[in-house]
Structure formats: structure tokens, C-alpha cells
Scaffold this motif. Structure first.
Motif, short mmCIF file in Angstrom:
data_model
loop_
_atom_site.label_atom_id
_atom_site.label_comp_id
_atom_site.label_asym_id
_atom_site.label_seq_id
_atom_site.Cartn_x
_atom_site.Cartn_y
_atom_site.Cartn_z
N ARG A 186 3.89 6.85 -3.15
CA ARG A 186 2.64 6.26 -3.59
C ARG A 186 1.98 5.50 -2.34
N TRP B 100 -8.25 2.92 -5.12
CA TRP B 100 -7.81 4.26 -4.96
C TRP B 100 -6.47 4.29 -5.04
N ARG B 101 -5.82 5.61 -5.33
CA ARG B 101 -4.56 5.79 -5.48
C ARG B 101 -4.26 7.52 -5.23
N ARG C 91 -1.82 3.77 -1.84
CA ARG C 91 -3.05 3.09 -2.45
C ARG C 91 -3.71 2.04 -1.50
N TYR D 273 -9.21 6.81 -9.37
CA TYR D 273 -9.55 5.27 -9.15
C TYR D 273 -9.45 4.38 -10.40
N THR E 293 0.81 -1.22 -0.15
CA THR E 293 0.00 -0.01 0.14
C THR E 293 0.77 1.40 -0.10
N SER F 162 -4.41 -0.94 -2.68
CA SER F 162 -4.70 -2.28 -3.45
C SER F 162 -4.09 -3.59 -2.80
#
Length: 222
Positions: free
Chosen positions: A125, A137-138, A127, A182, A73, A129
Motif C-alpha cells: 500500500r 490518494w491511494r 498513500r 481517493y 505512507t 495520508s
């Protein structure tokens, strides 16, 4: 007793190894290609200068993903790419005897400054994921360095159309970036920390201090 201790140690080691392998298998990389389209704003325009037509930007490249935690993440992204940016305004560049001069002309049909760049983004980054989830979402923030490999000025009027290589630009550029969205579609912004011109260019005695602000969409493709 010794055999019991040995068996216990082997069992513990085996279970720990399986657990470690399971954790390691959750580690994944979001290596991505990116394509972006933006509208280019000109900040700090000279007095009397204004934008015209559609100033646009195109960018494309690849980013290497380096996870900072097991869940993926948080990560660092390091990339390289190409970009083309056009700026339309009433600022006219003229070349005479290898000397570039500038003027402001509201009667011209179109005046364009176009740049071609090598770009090197560096992102932090965040996110939500997972290894099995590709829609997430990021929010990616960072800095982008660039080198102008070529630039061209061109203007069109009723009497003449003229273009030439413009060498008055600062070769090295850098600025702040932010992407949010997204899945594939994301909003993207770039705010320049460097001026577009090299400090030698001026119009009506005023040094050109243009700074680009680019806002648009960026598409990440695995």
C-alpha cells in the motif's frame, strides 16, 4: 561536577524520550473494511462462446494494516473476506448420471455460472495520508488467493429451467489486484492467474480455459 554531568544526562535522556514518544504517536494503522462491486469479463472463451447479460461480482471483508514506515505512507495489508461472482454466457452446463457436459446454445434465455469464495488479499500500500487526514490518494497493488466453497450452474430456456452444483471448477484461485483512488471511492481490478475450470471440462473437444478479469469499484471504510 558529577551532579552537573548527571543532570545533563537525565535532561538529554528525557528530551530523547519525548522525541521518541512523539514519533511513536505518529504511527497509525489504516485497518479497514472493504466492499466491492465489479463487472466480470471472461478471458480465453471457447470458440463460439460469448458473454451475455450482466456478469457481476460482489466482495466484502476486512484488511489488517501493517505500516512499513513511521509516517504510514507505506504499508502491507493482509485480509480475509467473502465473494460472489456470476458469469453469464451461451455456454450451457448439463448434468446427467452425475456427469457434467457442456454445449454452446445461442437459443437459451440465460445460462449462468455462480461461484462463492473465501478470499485472502495481500496488498502493498502506498498513500499520502497522515494520522489526522482521512481523505487521501491511494494505490494498492498485490495478490489475492481464494478458495471456491461452492459453485452452481443454471440455464433457462422456454421449455426448461435447470440448476445444479458444479464440481468442475478449480478450488484454489489466485490473481493480481490493483486499487487506485481517493478517499472512499476507488477503482479496482483483479486479473486471474489461474483458470476457472479444473482442466477436465471441455466443449466440442476444446478444453475450457476461462480466466476471469474483474473491473469495478471498491469502497474502503475505516
Amino acid at each position: 561536577m558529577r551532579f552537573f554531568l548527571l543532570f545533563s544526562m537525565v535532561a538529554i535522556y528525557s528530551n530523547a524520550q519525548v522525541a521518541n514518544d512523539s514519533i511513536a504517536n505518529t504511527r497509525y494503522f489504516e485497518d479497514q473494511f472493504y466492499i466491492g462491486l465489479s463487472y466480470n469479463f471472461i478471458l480465453n472463451p471457447a470458440e463460439g462462446s460469448s458473454q451475455r447479460n450482466l456478469s457481476y461480482g460482489l466482495q466484502a471483508g476486512v484488511i489488517k494494516d501493517i505500516p512499513l514506515n513511521r509516517s504510514g505512507t507505506k504499508a502491507i495489508g493482509i485480509g480475509a473476506g467473502l465473494a460472489l461472482n456470476s458469469y453469464y454466457s451461451n455456454l450451457v452446463a448439463n448434468l446427467s448420471d452425475n456427469v457434467i457436459s457442456y454445449s454452446i446454445d445461442d437459443d437459451i434465455t440465460r445460462s449462468k455460472l455462480e461461484t462463492h469464495l473465501l478470499e485472502f488479499p495481500l496488498e502493498f500500500r502506498l498513500r499520502n495520508s497522515t494520522i489526522d487526514e482521512y481523505k487521501f490518494w491511494r494505490i494498492y497493488g498485490g495478490i489475492k488467493a481464494a478458495y471456491i466453497v461452492g459453485a452452481r450452474s443454471k440455464f433457462d430456456s422456454e421449455e426448461i429451467s435447470e440448476g445444479f452444483k458444479n464440481t468442475d471448477l478449480a478450488k484454489f484461485q489466485y490473481g493480481l489486484t490493483l486499487s487506485f483512488g481517493y478517499n472512499t471511492f476507488n477503482l479496482h481490478a483483479y486479473y486471474a492467474l489461474t483458470e476457472l475450470f479444473n482442466g477436465d471440462a471441455s466443449v466440442n473437444g476444446e478444453v475450457l480455459q476461462y480466466k476471469p478479469l474483474r473491473i469495478g469499484l471498491i469502497f474502503y471504510i475505516l
